[in-house]
Design a protein around this motif. Structure first.
Motif, PDB file in Angstrom:
ATOM      1  N   ALA A 183       0.825  -1.375   0.035  1.00  0.00           N
ATOM      2  CA  ALA A 183       0.109   0.051  -0.080  1.00  0.00           C
ATOM      3  C   ALA A 183       0.851   1.145   0.129  1.00  0.00           C
ATOM      4  N   ILE A 184       0.359   2.310  -0.581  1.00  0.00           N
ATOM      5  CA  ILE A 184       1.008   3.466  -0.582  1.00  0.00           C
ATOM      6  C   ILE A 184       0.423   4.315   0.705  1.00  0.00           C
ATOM      7  N   VAL A 185       1.294   4.650   1.602  1.00  0.00           N
ATOM      8  CA  VAL A 185       1.101   5.040   3.048  1.00  0.00           C
ATOM      9  C   VAL A 185       1.532   6.585   3.089  1.00  0.00           C
ATOM     10  N   GLY A 186       2.374   7.382   2.218  1.00  0.00           N
ATOM     11  CA  GLY A 186       2.703   8.475   2.297  1.00  0.00           C
ATOM     12  C   GLY A 186       3.027   9.232   1.050  1.00  0.00           C
ATOM     13  N   ILE A 187       2.667  10.440   0.940  1.00  0.00           N
ATOM     14  CA  ILE A 187       2.728  11.370  -0.195  1.00  0.00           C
ATOM     15  C   ILE A 187       3.245  12.588   0.133  1.00  0.00           C
ATOM     16  N   GLY A 188       4.498  13.143  -0.698  1.00  0.00           N
ATOM     17  CA  GLY A 188       5.172  14.356  -0.249  1.00  0.00           C
ATOM     18  C   GLY A 188       5.627  14.701  -1.841  1.00  0.00           C
ATOM     19  N   ALA A 189       5.525  16.368  -1.873  1.00  0.00           N
ATOM     20  CA  ALA A 189       5.695  16.786  -3.187  1.00  0.00           C
ATOM     21  C   ALA A 189       6.179  18.395  -2.648  1.00  0.00           C
ATOM     22  N   THR A 190       7.257  18.808  -3.699  1.00  0.00           N
ATOM     23  CA  THR A 190       7.640  20.246  -3.561  1.00  0.00           C
ATOM     24  C   THR A 190       6.383  20.985  -4.305  1.00  0.00           C
ATOM     25  N   PRO A 191       6.469  22.207  -4.314  1.00  0.00           N
ATOM     26  CA  PRO A 191       5.509  23.149  -5.193  1.00  0.00           C
ATOM     27  C   PRO A 191       6.158  22.940  -6.640  1.00  0.00           C
ATOM     28  N   TYR A 192       5.135  23.197  -7.367  1.00  0.00           N
ATOM     29  CA  TYR A 192       5.256  22.912  -8.983  1.00  0.00           C
ATOM     30  C   TYR A 192       6.054  24.300  -9.537  1.00  0.00           C
ATOM     31  N   TYR A 193       7.197  24.451  -9.642  1.00  0.00           N
ATOM     32  CA  TYR A 193       7.894  25.512 -10.296  1.00  0.00           C
ATOM     33  C   TYR A 193       7.676  25.565 -11.665  1.00  0.00           C
ATOM     34  N   ARG A 194       7.420  26.845 -12.256  1.00  0.00           N
ATOM     35  CA  ARG A 194       7.642  27.094 -13.869  1.00  0.00           C
ATOM     36  C   ARG A 194       9.233  26.541 -14.204  1.00  0.00           C
ATOM     37  N   ARG A 195       9.078  26.135 -15.205  1.00  0.00           N
ATOM     38  CA  ARG A 195      10.408  25.541 -15.801  1.00  0.00           C
ATOM     39  C   ARG A 195      11.695  26.612 -15.571  1.00  0.00           C
ATOM     40  N   GLY A 196      12.617  25.870 -15.040  1.00  0.00           N
ATOM     41  CA  GLY A 196      13.851  26.587 -14.475  1.00  0.00           C
ATOM     42  C   GLY A 196      13.806  27.477 -13.541  1.00  0.00           C
ATOM     43  N   ALA A 201       1.020  -4.270   3.408  1.00  0.00           N
ATOM     44  CA  ALA A 201      -0.360  -4.080   3.556  1.00  0.00           C
ATOM     45  C   ALA A 201      -0.677  -4.238   4.983  1.00  0.00           C
ATOM     46  N   GLU A 202      -0.040  -5.043   5.879  1.00  0.00           N
ATOM     47  CA  GLU A 202      -0.053  -5.437   7.213  1.00  0.00           C
ATOM     48  C   GLU A 202       0.443  -4.363   8.074  1.00  0.00           C
ATOM     49  N   ARG A 203       1.805  -3.598   7.742  1.00  0.00           N
ATOM     50  CA  ARG A 203       2.156  -2.633   8.285  1.00  0.00           C
ATOM     51  C   ARG A 203       1.307  -1.307   8.010  1.00  0.00           C
ATOM     52  N   ALA A 204       0.867  -1.185   6.980  1.00  0.00           N
ATOM     53  CA  ALA A 204       0.127  -0.008   6.473  1.00  0.00           C
ATOM     54  C   ALA A 204      -0.833   0.188   7.353  1.00  0.00           C
ATOM     55  N   ARG A 205      -1.673  -0.931   8.269  1.00  0.00           N
ATOM     56  CA  ARG A 205      -2.729  -0.849   8.807  1.00  0.00           C
ATOM     57  C   ARG A 205      -2.627  -0.062  10.033  1.00  0.00           C
ATOM     58  N   ASP A 206      -1.273   0.314  10.610  1.00  0.00           N
ATOM     59  CA  ASP A 206      -0.804   0.847  11.950  1.00  0.00           C
ATOM     60  C   ASP A 206      -0.394   2.376  11.553  1.00  0.00           C
ATOM     61  N   LEU A 207      -0.480   2.709  10.351  1.00  0.00           N
ATOM     62  CA  LEU A 207      -0.018   3.812  10.075  1.00  0.00           C
ATOM     63  C   LEU A 207      -0.972   5.028  10.057  1.00  0.00           C
ATOM     64  N   ARG A 208      -0.306   6.365  10.030  1.00  0.00           N
ATOM     65  CA  ARG A 208      -1.124   7.636   9.866  1.00  0.00           C
ATOM     66  C   ARG A 208      -2.617   7.486   8.968  1.00  0.00           C
ATOM     67  N   HIS A 209      -2.570   7.211   7.853  1.00  0.00           N
ATOM     68  CA  HIS A 209      -3.577   7.338   6.845  1.00  0.00           C
ATOM     69  C   HIS A 209      -4.274   6.072   6.516  1.00  0.00           C
ATOM     70  N   ARG A 210      -5.124   6.125   6.101  1.00  0.00           N
ATOM     71  CA  ARG A 210      -6.012   4.923   5.404  1.00  0.00           C
ATOM     72  C   ARG A 210      -5.065   4.361   4.257  1.00  0.00           C
ATOM     73  N   PRO A 211      -4.688   2.888   4.025  1.00  0.00           N
ATOM     74  CA  PRO A 211      -4.100   2.606   3.231  1.00  0.00           C
ATOM     75  C   PRO A 211      -4.595   2.592   1.835  1.00  0.00           C
TER      76      PRO A 211
END
Length: 390
Positions: free
Chosen positions: A12-25, A227-237
């Motif tokens: 399962a995906i349990v975390g997502i992180g992103a920078t801002p979307y900068y204009r090219r360059g 999936a087993e470990r995901a059940r104990d983390l912060r977000h819905r797996p």
């Protein structure tokens, strides 16, 4: 479809992180390692984990490597590290790669990360920078300086064979912009009208300005664990039902080859991936609630609609123009604005949006969304696909 597959729902995906979307360059003076590192830290924090919990990497795109990231972030040891090759097609496959590592026991918690920084080379004109070789002779001599020019040939063939029109392309572009307007982190927040679309300059017929994706800098990371470990983390797996990459030989180098059978030429090269993906997940296109299609060009969204079985071959244009792809349609597509109006980070934005939709936290939340399709490519093989569920 049914039947057992060893990867289905095991991770399962349990975390997502992103920078801002900068204009090219415009990400400078931040370096690529800073962008990627910031996205990874944000994803780990989102999951409620620690840096020391990470023991694997599944990369998509370049400009960074395992050793440098470990030194920079303080990761003590990794037991798995691999990268998907290709040029635009592997983003969704990186999650499948991570899932395979976890199910095989090669790692417990894997970071999937992709980043893009266009301070030097502009990817919209990247083919013009290629050395002269027998393989590049065709498109170099024809003045095809970027992917948009090359994919325009596929779009023209689709129009010739099936009657696809610029009205159909416009429907994809207008849907993307409408979705971006309500997405806070999207790049484009200026409304786009039909009149604006048809008044835009033609870049590579039939592709006008608004048929091209954006050119951004930034990075996005996802944390994948069992999936087993995901059940104990912060977000819905968000479970990985299926993830695969590769493709059929006749698609080959896609836009760099131009020697495919007619049906393949006027396609997204994803048909083989779609068959394998649905078999792996044990479902069919009728079970997909939302689709995040790799939309570097509007024409290729239409061809993916066909390749993934949402309509018959040649009917993708009318399907898009019918309103079916809107947030309140039968198949909401690219609900954050996609790469046409949201942000272009080698397809990693689509993984982010799919996870947010299935968590129920998306800006353009689709009511009752439980199963999401994410694609990587069309581009040179490998292309890739991913099916996620709540």
């Amino acid at each position: 479809m049914s039947g057992f597959h060893p990867l289905r729902d095991r991770t399962a995906i349990v975390g997502i992180g992103a920078t801002p979307y900068y204009r090219r360059g415009q990400s400078a003076p931040r370096t690529m390692i800073e962008l990627v590192g910031a996205a990874i830290i944000a994803a780990i924090d989102d999951a409620g984990l620690r840096i020391a919990d990470i023991d694997g990497f599944a990369f998509y795109s370049g400009g960074f490597d395992t050793g440098l990231l470990m030194e920079t972030l303080g990761i003590p040891e990794v037991t798995f590290t691999a990268s998907i090759t290709g040029a635009g097609g592997g983003s969704a496959g990186a999650v499948g790669l991570a899932a395979s590592a976890i199910v095989s026991g090669a790692a417990r918690t894997v970071i999937c990360v992709g980043g893009l920084q266009q301070i030097g080379q502009r990817f919209g004109a990247i083919t013009a920078s290629y050395a002269a070789t027998p393989e590049t002779a065709f498109f170099a001599s024809a003045g095809l300086i970027g992917p948009g020019h090359l994919f325009a040939l596929l779009a023209s063939r689709h129009m010739h064979l099936y009657g696809t029109t610029r009205e159909h392309l416009a429907a994809v572009a207008l849907n993307a912009r409408a979705n971006a307007l309500a997405t806070p982190h999207a790049t484009m927040h200026r409304p786009l009208t039909r009149e604006d679309y048809f008044a835009a300059p033609m870049i590579a017929e039939p592709h006008c300005l608004f048929d091209f994706c954006l050119e951004n800098d930034g990075a996005i990371a996802a944390v994948v664990t069992s999936a087993e470990r995901a059940r104990d983390l912060r977000h819905r797996p968000i479970h990985v039902m299926a993830g695969t990459h590769g493709g059929a030989r006749e698609w080959g180098r896609s836009l760099y080859w131009m020697n495919m059978p007619d049906e393949t030429f006027a396609s997204s090269g994803n048909a083989a991936i779609a068959r394998r993906l649905y078999a792996m997940a044990g479902i069919g296109p009728e079970d997909i609630d939302i689709a995040q299609f790799y939309d570097h060009f509007t024409s290729q969204v239409i061809m993916q609609i066909e390749d993934y079985g949402f309509c018959a071959k040649g009917e993708g244009g009318p399907f898009a123009a019918s309103g079916a792809i809107a947030v309140d349609g039968t198949l909401p597509i690219n609900t954050d604005g996609g790469q046409l109006s949201g942000g272009y980070i080698w397809g990693m934005t689509h993984i982010r949006e799919a996870v947010e939709q299935l968590r129920g936290t998306a800006a353009n939340q689709v009511a009752g969304a439980e199963v999401a399709l994410v694609t990587g490519g069309p581009s040179t093989l490998p292309v890739s696909g991913l099916i996620l569920r709540r």
